[in-house]
Design an enzyme around this catalytic site. Sequence first.
Site, mmCIF file in Angstrom:
data_model
loop_
_atom_site.group_PDB
_atom_site.id
_atom_site.type_symbol
_atom_site.label_atom_id
_atom_site.label_comp_id
_atom_site.label_asym_id
_atom_site.label_seq_id
_atom_site.Cartn_x
_atom_site.Cartn_y
_atom_site.Cartn_z
ATOM 1 N N SER A 160 0.835 -1.190 0.000
ATOM 2 C CA SER A 160 0.000 0.000 0.000
ATOM 3 C C SER A 160 0.881 1.256 0.000
ATOM 4 O O SER A 160 1.697 1.435 -0.901
ATOM 5 C CB SER A 160 -0.954 -0.048 1.191
ATOM 6 O OG SER A 160 -1.971 0.906 1.067
ATOM 7 N N ASP A 254 -9.648 -2.954 -6.104
ATOM 8 C CA ASP A 254 -8.794 -2.029 -5.364
ATOM 9 C C ASP A 254 -8.747 -0.689 -6.088
ATOM 10 O O ASP A 254 -8.590 -0.640 -7.310
ATOM 11 C CB ASP A 254 -7.380 -2.616 -5.252
ATOM 12 C CG ASP A 254 -6.518 -1.922 -4.217
ATOM 13 O OD1 ASP A 254 -6.583 -0.685 -4.096
ATOM 14 O OD2 ASP A 254 -5.770 -2.622 -3.519
ATOM 15 N N HIS A 284 -8.572 -4.210 -1.262
ATOM 16 C CA HIS A 284 -7.368 -3.737 -0.581
ATOM 17 C C HIS A 284 -7.255 -4.379 0.802
ATOM 18 O O HIS A 284 -8.182 -4.290 1.606
ATOM 19 C CB HIS A 284 -7.425 -2.218 -0.447
ATOM 20 C CG HIS A 284 -6.111 -1.570 -0.198
ATOM 21 N ND1 HIS A 284 -5.168 -1.379 -1.186
ATOM 22 C CD2 HIS A 284 -5.571 -1.046 0.934
ATOM 23 C CE1 HIS A 284 -4.113 -0.772 -0.684
ATOM 24 N NE2 HIS A 284 -4.325 -0.560 0.610
#
Length: 328
Positions: A160, A254, A284
């Site tokens: 991320s 995502d 995610h």
Amino acid sequence: MKSFRAVKTFRERVDPELLPGLAFSEEHPPPISLAELAGFRAHAEAPAAAVVDPAVQIRDCAAGRVALRVFTPSGPGPHPAVYWIHGGGMIAGSAELDTAYCAELSARVGAVVVAVDYRLAPEHPYPVPLDDALAGLRWLFAAAGDLNVDPRRIAVAGSSAGGGLAAGLALLNRDQDRLPVAFLYLMYPMLDPTHSSASAREFSSIPTWNRAHSEFAWGCYLGGTEEVPPYAAPALAGDVAGLPPVLIQTAELDLFRDEDIAFAAKLMQAGVPTELHVYPGAYHGFELNCPDSLVGAQSLLDRNRALTRALHGSSVSAFTTPAKGTCS
């Protein structure tokens, strides 16, 4: 006459095995204001399934003011190493919260893992988090002998926001320090503050990390930066040639999906060996919330195999068996 099928909702598109993991995001949504950020940090916790591997030695070190947590697997060295940069939108997260993840990574890949506790925005906007990440990487190479690490086999990795920082660090290292990084691992990296991709528009209000969360986080990280450099936002890099081989993993559902795919394409077009995985029905954080799901376990196995191949010279190894867990 044409027949039309109703467009499925986000929840209907999620892999059924991953549905329990949505509860965590719904109960603890990411922040969209400074007031929410304080509460989000205060209640942050590791996934319930996370268990620290007892075979891995853990110790805390420092590179000046930058804290580092070192995970050493059992067995003789010198070991390869993975330099780990945690996620959290550049505004949250810590090496402490990633302790179980890093211990599992160390055991599965047979590598020393060094996790950097970079300072967070908005208190410390760009370039502070990236500078901290660079300081930790320099420390890892300088301390390789003491850590029983082979400096020719060091990967930079992150998920991320940590994936975005890892990509920015790789670009900065290429242009400045030129440390011999052997591999780059990016899990659904946060790369593009423009939010101009189709997936950024499509997933503007989903229960997981959505556009409002992302815009707030980027605003905190970039602060008053007028001209955003590629080290801060790697999607904006015009030249990505010369980076080490890369594994990019992302999820079908995502926000970062399309910017990750575009970055992978840019790498391949620049001649950088690149492996790309897009996991269907996944959102995610799916492999953290549901590591024992088929798609979660597959993503971890793909991670382990790529790192093992890059750092040990083999695509199949005893290290690559995925860990078991449960949905949080």
